[in-house]
Design a protein around this motif. Structure first.
Motif, PDB file in Angstrom:
ATOM      1  N   UNK A  44       4.349  18.446  15.086  1.00  0.00           N
ATOM      2  CA  UNK A  44       4.870  19.769  14.711  1.00  0.00           C
ATOM      3  C   UNK A  44       4.331  20.245  13.367  1.00  0.00           C
ATOM      4  N   UNK A  45       3.805  19.327  12.564  1.00  0.00           N
ATOM      5  CA  UNK A  45       3.270  19.703  11.253  1.00  0.00           C
ATOM      6  C   UNK A  45       1.746  19.801  11.243  1.00  0.00           C
ATOM      7  N   UNK A  46       1.118  19.711  12.408  1.00  0.00           N
ATOM      8  CA  UNK A  46      -0.352  19.736  12.485  1.00  0.00           C
ATOM      9  C   UNK A  46      -0.861  21.174  12.567  1.00  0.00           C
ATOM     10  N   UNK A  47      -1.662  21.648  11.596  1.00  0.00           N
ATOM     11  CA  UNK A  47      -2.262  22.983  11.719  1.00  0.00           C
ATOM     12  C   UNK A  47      -3.230  23.015  12.888  1.00  0.00           C
ATOM     13  N   UNK A  48      -3.159  24.062  13.692  1.00  0.00           N
ATOM     14  CA  UNK A  48      -4.033  24.161  14.866  1.00  0.00           C
ATOM     15  C   UNK A  48      -4.956  25.378  14.808  1.00  0.00           C
ATOM     16  N   UNK A  49      -4.498  26.472  14.191  1.00  0.00           N
ATOM     17  CA  UNK A  49      -5.300  27.705  14.127  1.00  0.00           C
ATOM     18  C   UNK A  49      -5.039  28.393  12.790  1.00  0.00           C
ATOM     19  N   UNK A  50      -6.101  28.884  12.149  1.00  0.00           N
ATOM     20  CA  UNK A  50      -5.961  29.743  10.981  1.00  0.00           C
ATOM     21  C   UNK A  50      -6.099  31.193  11.409  1.00  0.00           C
ATOM     22  N   UNK A  51      -5.096  32.019  11.084  1.00  0.00           N
ATOM     23  CA  UNK A  51      -5.083  33.423  11.520  1.00  0.00           C
ATOM     24  C   UNK A  51      -4.895  34.319  10.310  1.00  0.00           C
ATOM     25  N   UNK A  52      -5.699  35.376  10.219  1.00  0.00           N
ATOM     26  CA  UNK A  52      -5.613  36.295   9.086  1.00  0.00           C
ATOM     27  C   UNK A  52      -5.591  37.728   9.596  1.00  0.00           C
ATOM     28  N   UNK A  53      -4.695  38.544   9.043  1.00  0.00           N
ATOM     29  CA  UNK A  53      -4.635  39.972   9.383  1.00  0.00           C
ATOM     30  C   UNK A  53      -5.672  40.719   8.553  1.00  0.00           C
ATOM     31  N   UNK A  54      -6.441  41.600   9.194  1.00  0.00           N
ATOM     32  CA  UNK A  54      -7.528  42.291   8.493  1.00  0.00           C
ATOM     33  C   UNK A  54      -7.487  43.808   8.630  1.00  0.00           C
ATOM     34  N   UNK A  55      -6.580  44.352   9.439  1.00  0.00           N
ATOM     35  CA  UNK A  55      -6.562  45.810   9.619  1.00  0.00           C
ATOM     36  C   UNK A  55      -6.091  46.535   8.366  1.00  0.00           C
ATOM     37  N   UNK A  56      -5.320  45.867   7.538  1.00  0.00           N
ATOM     38  CA  UNK A  56      -4.818  46.457   6.289  1.00  0.00           C
ATOM     39  C   UNK A  56      -4.886  45.383   5.219  1.00  0.00           C
ATOM     40  N   UNK A  57      -5.756  45.576   4.244  1.00  0.00           N
ATOM     41  CA  UNK A  57      -5.956  44.586   3.205  1.00  0.00           C
ATOM     42  C   UNK A  57      -5.195  44.974   1.942  1.00  0.00           C
ATOM     43  N   UNK A  58      -5.015  44.003   1.098  1.00  0.00           N
ATOM     44  CA  UNK A  58      -4.232  44.191  -0.126  1.00  0.00           C
ATOM     45  C   UNK A  58      -5.100  43.854  -1.333  1.00  0.00           C
ATOM     46  N   UNK A  59      -4.869  44.615  -2.395  1.00  0.00           N
ATOM     47  CA  UNK A  59      -5.575  44.340  -3.645  1.00  0.00           C
ATOM     48  C   UNK A  59      -4.573  44.346  -4.781  1.00  0.00           C
ATOM     49  N   UNK A  60      -4.411  43.221  -5.442  1.00  0.00           N
ATOM     50  CA  UNK A  60      -3.528  43.093  -6.591  1.00  0.00           C
ATOM     51  C   UNK A  60      -4.361  43.184  -7.863  1.00  0.00           C
ATOM     52  N   UNK A  71      -8.999  20.495  19.390  1.00  0.00           N
ATOM     53  CA  UNK A  71      -9.737  20.559  20.640  1.00  0.00           C
ATOM     54  C   UNK A  71      -8.836  20.069  21.773  1.00  0.00           C
ATOM     55  N   UNK A  72      -9.117  20.455  23.014  1.00  0.00           N
ATOM     56  CA  UNK A  72      -8.345  19.935  24.146  1.00  0.00           C
ATOM     57  C   UNK A  72      -8.377  18.408  24.174  1.00  0.00           C
ATOM     58  N   UNK A  73      -7.222  17.824  24.475  1.00  0.00           N
ATOM     59  CA  UNK A  73      -7.114  16.374  24.511  1.00  0.00           C
ATOM     60  C   UNK A  73      -6.535  15.759  23.256  1.00  0.00           C
ATOM     61  N   UNK A  74      -6.495  16.504  22.163  1.00  0.00           N
ATOM     62  CA  UNK A  74      -5.906  15.983  20.931  1.00  0.00           C
ATOM     63  C   UNK A  74      -4.380  16.031  20.999  1.00  0.00           C
ATOM     64  N   UNK A  75      -3.765  15.046  20.350  1.00  0.00           N
ATOM     65  CA  UNK A  75      -2.306  15.052  20.229  1.00  0.00           C
ATOM     66  C   UNK A  75      -1.957  15.678  18.882  1.00  0.00           C
TER      67      UNK A  75
END
Length: 365
Positions: free
Chosen positions: A172-188, A165-169
């Protein structure tokens, strides 16, 4: 051939038969797996700092290069301003050194100054040029540091979660956003090792995601990994699924249907022709024509693959044999039989061979 006893005297039993066919083995192989994203990342800052602004939230669609989070850049901008001023100062000092060196060149031509003085002024030009290059590099580095106060999307995708959130310190190792690509999915898919030669990259497959309630999507095998799991006796088949419409999401379960075709021809019969023996083993009944009409003859068979109500026969039958698929539950050796008219629908139509066998039995069906 002469049959004696009650079997010979009993009325013929009505049966249905089919020809033993020699054909390439075809089967639909269903395998199951989970749709995943080929790119799923937790983004971290490239510099430490105080969160100034958060531009996204969970569920937002973002493009590659779009700004997600901005850190406070006040100190970084002041440092850059200082370095840019130093660059301007060094540029002026270099210009002055070059002017003095040029003047020394003219004086030396008239022997008005010593060669030592000329060499000193030339050296000063080199010193000032090096200083300018150093300060330019420091300013360029600081510009990069300033740019790194913005966390941008490395690829197009959907924000899975926002972690600050704004105001947090943040470090460099702090995760800030989780992002996932969804236009092309994979199935193993873990495929059984016996199908290694049958499944190839590029072969078409059908995918039935559980969430689409039986709807089928067309796809193809993109990668076959030529290494197997020694414990599970499987190998990896990787399939990419187009999801531009956004109807699927990572984590959904799905069924993949592989259409397997063998390169060689084999003998195939319906599963209904099989009679399991109490002590083990399998037999079938075939129809043979003799002096007294049609008779049921027992054959022991060994079987191979089984799929879609069909079985592969490895031994015990030949192409063209007529196996009994209806009425074979309680037959005895040598029992007289007659052929039923083929039923409408998916059953095979009567062939000339059917008719000739019925005539030889003296019946009209």
């Amino acid at each position: 051939m002469l049959f004696v006893g009650s079997t010979a005297l009993a009325a013929p039993t009505m049966v249905e038969t089919v020809d033993v066919e020699q054909q390439r083995w075809r089967q639909t192989l269903p395998l199951y797996g989970t749709l995943t994203s080929p790119r799923d990342a937790e983004l971290t800052p490239r510099v430490a700092g105080l969160v100034e602004r958060v531009d996204v939230d969970a569920g937002d669609r973002v493009d590659a290069g779009e700004t997600l989070i901005t850190l406070d850049r006040s100190l970084a901008r002041l440092t850059l301003n200082t370095l840019e001023a130093s660059v301007a100062e060094a540029r002026a000092q270099l210009a002055e050194a070059e002017r003095l060196a040029s003047e020394a060149e003219r004086l030396a031509a008239r022997s008005a100054i010593s060669q030592t003085e000329l060499a000193s002024r030339r050296s000063e030009v080199d010193v000032q040029a090096a200083a300018l290059d150093r300060l330019r590099a420091e300013a360029a580095r600081q510009r990069e540091v300033l740019d790194r106060h913005e966390i941008v999307a490395p690829f197009a995708g959907t924000v899975r979660e926002r972690l600050v959130e704004p105001g947090e310190y943040v470090a460099e190792s702090t995760p800030v956003v989780g992002l996932v690509a969804t236009e092309r999915l994979r199935m193993d898919v873990a495929a059984p090792q016996q199908y290694f030669s049958a499944i190839e990259a590029g072969m078409p497959v059908r995918i039935q995601p559980e969430a689409l309630h039986g709807e089928t999507l067309e796809a193809k095998v993109d990668v076959k990994v030529a290494a197997s799991d020694a414990l599970a006796r499987t190998f990896l088949a990787r399939i990419f699924v187009d999801n531009a419409a956004g109807r699927l999401t990572p984590g959904m379960s799905a069924k993949v249907l592989f259409e397997i075709t063998s390169p060689e021809e084999v003998l195939v019969i319906p599963r209904d022709a099989l009679v399991r023996e109490p002590r083990g083993g399998t037999r079938v009944w075939i129809v043979e024509s003799g002096d007294e009409g049609l008779r049921a003859v027992e054959r022991q068979v060994s079987l191979g693959r089984s799929a879609d109500n069909r079985v592969e026969v490895l031994s015990g039958l030949s192409a063209g044999d007529r196996v009994i698929v209806r009425g074979n539950e309680s037959l005895s050796r040598g029992q007289r039989v007659r052929l039923a008219e083929p039923r409408a629908g998916p059953d095979r139509a009567a062939t000339a061979a059917d008719r000739s066998l019925r005539l030889s039995d003296g019946t009209s069906g």
